[in-house]
Design a protein around this motif. Sequence first.
Motif, mmCIF file in Angstrom:
data_model
loop_
_atom_site.group_PDB
_atom_site.id
_atom_site.type_symbol
_atom_site.label_atom_id
_atom_site.label_comp_id
_atom_site.label_asym_id
_atom_site.label_seq_id
_atom_site.Cartn_x
_atom_site.Cartn_y
_atom_site.Cartn_z
ATOM 1 N N GLU A 281 -4.723 -50.789 146.379
ATOM 2 C CA GLU A 281 -4.145 -50.562 147.716
ATOM 3 C C GLU A 281 -3.064 -49.604 147.666
ATOM 4 O O GLU A 281 -1.896 -49.468 148.567
ATOM 5 N N LEU A 282 -3.021 -48.531 146.898
ATOM 6 C CA LEU A 282 -1.960 -47.498 146.800
ATOM 7 C C LEU A 282 -1.879 -46.708 148.027
ATOM 8 O O LEU A 282 -0.907 -46.258 148.525
ATOM 9 N N ASP A 283 -3.027 -46.622 148.966
ATOM 10 C CA ASP A 283 -2.799 -46.026 150.048
ATOM 11 C C ASP A 283 -1.878 -46.502 151.232
ATOM 12 O O ASP A 283 -1.336 -45.939 152.122
ATOM 13 N N SER A 284 -1.323 -47.684 151.038
ATOM 14 C CA SER A 284 -0.592 -48.646 151.826
ATOM 15 C C SER A 284 0.800 -47.983 151.628
ATOM 16 O O SER A 284 1.937 -48.226 152.479
ATOM 17 N N LEU A 285 1.229 -47.256 150.373
ATOM 18 C CA LEU A 285 2.392 -46.716 150.198
ATOM 19 C C LEU A 285 2.769 -45.592 151.244
ATOM 20 O O LEU A 285 3.831 -45.250 151.274
ATOM 21 N N PHE A 286 1.800 -45.050 151.730
ATOM 22 C CA PHE A 286 1.912 -43.805 152.550
ATOM 23 C C PHE A 286 1.868 -44.227 154.203
ATOM 24 O O PHE A 286 2.095 -43.535 155.053
ATOM 25 N N ASP A 287 2.011 -45.495 154.421
ATOM 26 C CA ASP A 287 2.288 -45.918 155.781
ATOM 27 C C ASP A 287 3.404 -46.513 156.082
ATOM 28 O O ASP A 287 3.943 -47.677 155.434
#
Length: 203
Positions: free
Chosen positions: A60-66
């Motif tokens: 779920e690393l993509d959540s870091l950029f939200d």
Amino acid sequence: MSGRPYQVNLARAALLLILLVAGCLRLYGQDWDEGHYLHPDERFIASVSSDRIQFPPRGELDSLFDPAKSPINPRRDDPDGNPMSFAYGTLPLYVQGVVSWALDPLFDANLGDYGELYRVGRTLTALLDLVTVLLVYLLGRRLFGEGAGLIGAALYAFAVLPIQLSHFFTVDPWLTAFVTAALFLSIRYIDRRTAGSAALLGV
């Protein structure tokens, strides 16, 4: 010429002594309140760090950029969709979180928990203020010579407010360190206008 190395060694010994005493004054008694967080700013920072900063699972690393949902953004949206309040910078939270995570196995404890994170946070604050003592020395030496640098470092080392603030996990000593570094590096750049000096100042 023979006296020059002696003077340099004497100045280094004096600086080392100042840093040693400053370190003792800042690191002694870090557990003075047994983790009760009597400083309201420290209590708020500890609460935010323990409740709002969680590194996500690998998938779920993509959540870091939200920004609205990032688990490492203390100002992300709450369940009602409203941004949460946090009045300070996030660097102290991130550094404390990483250091706590790295030290957890050594102490067999979760140093990122609310009741424990002050141990790492206050130590980091004290060490960073020790860096400020060194920066004051470097700044004074560059502007006015060795003696001025040592006097400035000694005065800051024994100043009451920095010693007091080093016993809290608050942002004031962090800000002081970076402002002092920016001032020193600005003067250094004026004296030596190189790309390296400019890059360091920019960072």
